[in-house]
Design a protein around this motif. Structure first.
Motif, PDB file in Angstrom:
ATOM      1  N   MET A 100       1.296 -49.416  -8.725  1.00  0.00           N
ATOM      2  CA  MET A 100      -0.042 -49.994  -8.582  1.00  0.00           C
ATOM      3  C   MET A 100      -0.776 -49.467  -7.349  1.00  0.00           C
ATOM      4  O   MET A 100      -1.957 -49.727  -7.188  1.00  0.00           O
ATOM      5  CB  MET A 100       0.058 -51.519  -8.523  1.00  0.00           C
ATOM      6  CG  MET A 100       0.486 -52.162  -9.839  1.00  0.00           C
ATOM      7  SD  MET A 100       0.536 -53.968  -9.775  1.00  0.00           S
ATOM      8  CE  MET A 100      -1.196 -54.376  -9.478  1.00  0.00           C
ATOM      9  N   TYR A 101      -0.067 -48.734  -6.492  1.00  0.00           N
ATOM     10  CA  TYR A 101      -0.695 -48.187  -5.281  1.00  0.00           C
ATOM     11  C   TYR A 101      -0.621 -46.664  -5.320  1.00  0.00           C
ATOM     12  O   TYR A 101       0.290 -46.085  -5.919  1.00  0.00           O
ATOM     13  CB  TYR A 101       0.011 -48.713  -4.027  1.00  0.00           C
ATOM     14  CG  TYR A 101      -0.134 -50.211  -3.839  1.00  0.00           C
ATOM     15  CD1 TYR A 101      -1.182 -50.742  -3.093  1.00  0.00           C
ATOM     16  CD2 TYR A 101       0.770 -51.094  -4.426  1.00  0.00           C
ATOM     17  CE1 TYR A 101      -1.316 -52.112  -2.929  1.00  0.00           C
ATOM     18  CE2 TYR A 101       0.642 -52.469  -4.273  1.00  0.00           C
ATOM     19  CZ  TYR A 101      -0.403 -52.965  -3.528  1.00  0.00           C
ATOM     20  OH  TYR A 101      -0.545 -54.321  -3.374  1.00  0.00           O
ATOM     21  N   LYS A 102      -1.556 -46.033  -4.654  1.00  0.00           N
ATOM     22  CA  LYS A 102      -1.587 -44.570  -4.620  1.00  0.00           C
ATOM     23  C   LYS A 102      -0.368 -44.032  -3.887  1.00  0.00           C
ATOM     24  O   LYS A 102       0.234 -43.033  -4.287  1.00  0.00           O
ATOM     25  CB  LYS A 102      -2.877 -44.089  -3.942  1.00  0.00           C
ATOM     26  CG  LYS A 102      -2.966 -42.571  -3.819  1.00  0.00           C
ATOM     27  CD  LYS A 102      -4.241 -42.145  -3.112  1.00  0.00           C
ATOM     28  CE  LYS A 102      -4.271 -40.630  -2.943  1.00  0.00           C
ATOM     29  NZ  LYS A 102      -5.487 -40.186  -2.206  1.00  0.00           N
ATOM     30  N   HIS A 103      -0.014 -44.684  -2.785  1.00  0.00           N
ATOM     31  CA  HIS A 103       1.105 -44.234  -1.971  1.00  0.00           C
ATOM     32  C   HIS A 103       2.300 -45.175  -2.144  1.00  0.00           C
ATOM     33  O   HIS A 103       2.131 -46.386  -2.223  1.00  0.00           O
ATOM     34  CB  HIS A 103       0.701 -44.169  -0.491  1.00  0.00           C
ATOM     35  CG  HIS A 103      -0.445 -43.248  -0.218  1.00  0.00           C
ATOM     36  ND1 HIS A 103      -1.765 -43.668  -0.277  1.00  0.00           N
ATOM     37  CD2 HIS A 103      -0.475 -41.935   0.088  1.00  0.00           C
ATOM     38  CE1 HIS A 103      -2.555 -42.651   0.004  1.00  0.00           C
ATOM     39  NE2 HIS A 103      -1.802 -41.584   0.227  1.00  0.00           N
ATOM     40  N   PHE A 104       3.468 -44.585  -2.185  1.00  0.00           N
ATOM     41  CA  PHE A 104       4.692 -45.370  -2.342  1.00  0.00           C
ATOM     42  C   PHE A 104       4.959 -46.177  -1.073  1.00  0.00           C
ATOM     43  O   PHE A 104       4.839 -45.675   0.036  1.00  0.00           O
ATOM     44  CB  PHE A 104       5.873 -44.443  -2.615  1.00  0.00           C
ATOM     45  CG  PHE A 104       7.192 -45.172  -2.745  1.00  0.00           C
ATOM     46  CD1 PHE A 104       7.593 -45.696  -3.960  1.00  0.00           C
ATOM     47  CD2 PHE A 104       8.018 -45.327  -1.635  1.00  0.00           C
ATOM     48  CE1 PHE A 104       8.805 -46.364  -4.077  1.00  0.00           C
ATOM     49  CE2 PHE A 104       9.233 -45.999  -1.742  1.00  0.00           C
ATOM     50  CZ  PHE A 104       9.625 -46.515  -2.969  1.00  0.00           C
ATOM     51  N   MET A 105       5.321 -47.439  -1.255  1.00  0.00           N
ATOM     52  CA  MET A 105       5.683 -48.289  -0.128  1.00  0.00           C
ATOM     53  C   MET A 105       6.981 -49.025  -0.450  1.00  0.00           C
ATOM     54  O   MET A 105       7.160 -49.535  -1.558  1.00  0.00           O
ATOM     55  CB  MET A 105       4.574 -49.306   0.177  1.00  0.00           C
ATOM     56  CG  MET A 105       3.360 -48.717   0.867  1.00  0.00           C
ATOM     57  SD  MET A 105       2.096 -49.976   1.242  1.00  0.00           S
ATOM     58  CE  MET A 105       1.233 -50.053  -0.336  1.00  0.00           C
ATOM     59  N   TYR A 106       7.860 -49.055   0.510  1.00  0.00           N
ATOM     60  CA  TYR A 106       9.131 -49.775   0.397  1.00  0.00           C
ATOM     61  C   TYR A 106       9.100 -50.904   1.420  1.00  0.00           C
ATOM     62  O   TYR A 106       8.798 -50.675   2.593  1.00  0.00           O
ATOM     63  CB  TYR A 106      10.299 -48.837   0.675  1.00  0.00           C
ATOM     64  CG  TYR A 106      11.646 -49.398   0.271  1.00  0.00           C
ATOM     65  CD1 TYR A 106      12.178 -49.137  -0.990  1.00  0.00           C
ATOM     66  CD2 TYR A 106      12.400 -50.175   1.152  1.00  0.00           C
ATOM     67  CE1 TYR A 106      13.418 -49.646  -1.371  1.00  0.00           C
ATOM     68  CE2 TYR A 106      13.639 -50.686   0.782  1.00  0.00           C
ATOM     69  CZ  TYR A 106      14.151 -50.421  -0.474  1.00  0.00           C
ATOM     70  OH  TYR A 106      15.366 -50.926  -0.848  1.00  0.00           O
ATOM     71  N   GLU A 142      -4.862 -46.935   4.011  1.00  0.00           N
ATOM     72  CA  GLU A 142      -5.800 -46.161   4.842  1.00  0.00           C
ATOM     73  C   GLU A 142      -5.055 -45.314   5.863  1.00  0.00           C
ATOM     74  O   GLU A 142      -5.466 -44.187   6.165  1.00  0.00           O
ATOM     75  CB  GLU A 142      -6.769 -47.118   5.544  1.00  0.00           C
ATOM     76  CG  GLU A 142      -7.760 -47.802   4.600  1.00  0.00           C
ATOM     77  CD  GLU A 142      -8.605 -48.843   5.307  1.00  0.00           C
ATOM     78  OE1 GLU A 142      -8.468 -48.971   6.546  1.00  0.00           O
ATOM     79  OE2 GLU A 142      -9.395 -49.542   4.632  1.00  0.00           O
ATOM     80  N   THR A 143      -3.956 -45.838   6.388  1.00  0.00           N
ATOM     81  CA  THR A 143      -3.157 -45.057   7.340  1.00  0.00           C
ATOM     82  C   THR A 143      -2.538 -43.849   6.654  1.00  0.00           C
ATOM     83  O   THR A 143      -2.538 -42.735   7.204  1.00  0.00           O
ATOM     84  CB  THR A 143      -2.039 -45.938   7.949  1.00  0.00           C
ATOM     85  OG1 THR A 143      -2.636 -47.045   8.623  1.00  0.00           O
ATOM     86  CG2 THR A 143      -1.193 -45.140   8.930  1.00  0.00           C
ATOM     87  N   PHE A 144      -2.025 -44.034   5.449  1.00  0.00           N
ATOM     88  CA  PHE A 144      -1.487 -42.904   4.694  1.00  0.00           C
ATOM     89  C   PHE A 144      -2.585 -41.867   4.418  1.00  0.00           C
ATOM     90  O   PHE A 144      -2.342 -40.653   4.470  1.00  0.00           O
ATOM     91  CB  PHE A 144      -0.874 -43.384   3.374  1.00  0.00           C
ATOM     92  CG  PHE A 144       0.487 -44.020   3.516  1.00  0.00           C
ATOM     93  CD1 PHE A 144       1.485 -43.399   4.246  1.00  0.00           C
ATOM     94  CD2 PHE A 144       0.764 -45.231   2.909  1.00  0.00           C
ATOM     95  CE1 PHE A 144       2.751 -43.976   4.371  1.00  0.00           C
ATOM     96  CE2 PHE A 144       2.019 -45.820   3.020  1.00  0.00           C
ATOM     97  CZ  PHE A 144       3.011 -45.195   3.761  1.00  0.00           C
ATOM     98  N   GLU A 145      -3.774 -42.346   4.104  1.00  0.00           N
ATOM     99  CA  GLU A 145      -4.903 -41.439   3.870  1.00  0.00           C
ATOM    100  C   GLU A 145      -5.218 -40.649   5.144  1.00  0.00           C
ATOM    101  O   GLU A 145      -5.541 -39.453   5.086  1.00  0.00           O
ATOM    102  CB  GLU A 145      -6.140 -42.241   3.441  1.00  0.00           C
ATOM    103  CG  GLU A 145      -6.018 -42.931   2.087  1.00  0.00           C
ATOM    104  CD  GLU A 145      -6.101 -41.952   0.928  1.00  0.00           C
ATOM    105  OE1 GLU A 145      -6.507 -40.790   1.153  1.00  0.00           O
ATOM    106  OE2 GLU A 145      -5.752 -42.361  -0.201  1.00  0.00           O
ATOM    107  N   GLN A 146      -5.116 -41.294   6.295  1.00  0.00           N
ATOM    108  CA  GLN A 146      -5.370 -40.625   7.567  1.00  0.00           C
ATOM    109  C   GLN A 146      -4.339 -39.523   7.816  1.00  0.00           C
ATOM    110  O   GLN A 146      -4.676 -38.436   8.285  1.00  0.00           O
ATOM    111  CB  GLN A 146      -5.335 -41.638   8.719  1.00  0.00           C
ATOM    112  CG  GLN A 146      -5.765 -41.077  10.067  1.00  0.00           C
ATOM    113  CD  GLN A 146      -7.217 -40.618  10.063  1.00  0.00           C
ATOM    114  OE1 GLN A 146      -8.115 -41.380   9.716  1.00  0.00           O
ATOM    115  NE2 GLN A 146      -7.445 -39.359  10.420  1.00  0.00           N
TER     116      GLN A 146
END
Length: 363
Positions: free
Chosen positions: A182-188, A348-352
């Motif tokens: 559901m998110y663009k970036h993977f998060m654990y 947003e941090t991952f995008e940065q």
């Protein structure tokens, strides 16, 4: 009429077990057997690999009881007793304590078998009895909210179980979850309950223990640690349960919580992710003294009767928030909104990082 040993007997006298007391007994035993069979059927629906050891023992015991009752009813002396739904007149069975035992047993078995234990219902009724129970309930609701936001449990606490054995929620418990697309970036995620932040010095932190503190307030009730796909720590979200009114905690000093939440916001620190090898290239853009990796902090509290419509409110210093989480209000939308906003900040941090990668390509 014949006379034997000073006793008078009718001509057609014969011994029989088909008397009113035994008819009542047979009906009660049939009803007890029916309850046992119903419970057995319910247990049989549970996959064997999910059965707890206690449940397996109970099932074996039920089989033994049903076998004995079936033998008594079909092959024992009770087979000679008529089956009646209601005995005419008042039977002595209702006056004899030996028969009353089976009557009471039948009632208790029916009562227990019809009772459906639901933890959510118990929490709704007893949440106000202790702040510890509210703390435990709050942790469960956070995991529930995370599942609603697109995270899947991986392991930890009840998610480690291979059966239905009860697992106590102990300090230091950690449930791990991951995004399900559901998110663009993977998060654990690592959702830690009542876990002390150690060590107290920056030099002692590790990848598996990435936080350190510079304050005596170092044990929040709920800490959500966010990691990337390579299990490099990124940031954390702090939630603290407060079983009290907002007006009683929105101040400094012993009675309030503002000082404590501020310490969680600004004095839980980490040199990660920038200490990790894969992130050291970003040190050019990162100030060494900016190791505040706490995205946001919120206090969970029961609220008042009219607080279910309340929006996310900030406490006095405007650096932390308060969230109404009350068992009387099944909708936990405020908690989900808070968590979603926090994950958006991590996105947003991952995008940065991606923008920095593009910029570094030219060097």
């Amino acid at each position: 009429i014949k006379k034997y040993d000073k006793e008078l007997y009718l001509k057609d006298f014969h011994a029989t077990v088909d008397i009113s007391e035994n008819r009542v007994l047979k009906r009660l035993l049939l009803e007890i057997l029916q309850v046992i069979m119903n419970v057995k059927k319910s247990i049989e629906k549970i996959p064997k690999n999910l059965m707890s050891s206690d449940l397996k023992k109970d099932f074996t015991l039920l089989q033994k009881y049903s076998s004995k009752l079936n033998y008594l009813l079909k092959e024992g002396w009770l087979r000679k007793v008529q089956i009646v739904q209601k005995e005419k007149g008042i039977s002595n069975a209702y006056l004899d304590y030996r028969y009353i035992f089976f009557k009471d047993l039948n009632w208790k078995l029916k009562h227990i078998s019809n009772f459906q234990p639901q933890f959510s219902r118990q929490y709704q009724y007893y949440w106000h009895r202790t702040d510890l129970l509210y703390e435990i309930w709050g942790y469960i609701k956070v995991i529930e909210a995370l599942k609603g936001l697109g995270f899947t449990p991986v392991k930890g606490w009840i998610f480690d179980n291979v059966d239905l054995d009860f697992q106590e929620l102990k300090p230091g418990t950690c449930v791990e979850m991951k995004t399900n697309g559901m998110y663009k970036h993977f998060m654990y995620l690592k959702i830690k309950y009542d876990d002390e932040v150690l060590p107290e010095e920056e030099e002692k932190v590790t990848l598996s223990n990435p936080l350190w503190h510079s304050s005596p307030h170092n044990r929040p009730d709920i800490r959500i640690e966010i990691y990337d796909k390579n299990m490099i720590f990124q940031s954390t979200i702090i939630l603290d349960t407060k079983y009290r009114r907002l007006k009683n905690m929105n101040n400094f000093g012993k009675a309030g919580i503002v000082e404590q939440l501020n310490a969680y916001r600004y004095q839980l620190l980490s040199p990660y992710p920038f200490r990790a090898d894969s992130y050291q290239k970003y040190n050019l853009f990162h100030r060494k003294n900016e190791d505040h990796q706490v995205i946001d902090v919120a206090a969970l509290y029961p609220g008042e009767l009219n607080d279910q419509e309340e929006v996310l409110s900030e406490l006095k210093t405007k650096s932390t928030k308060s969230i109404v989480l009350n068992p009387r209000f099944p909708n936990n939308s405020l908690l989900k909104k808070f968590l979603k906003e926090s994950f958006n900040q991590q996105e947003e941090t991952f995008e940065q990082f991606e923008k920095w990668d593009e910029f570094l390509k030219d060097f």
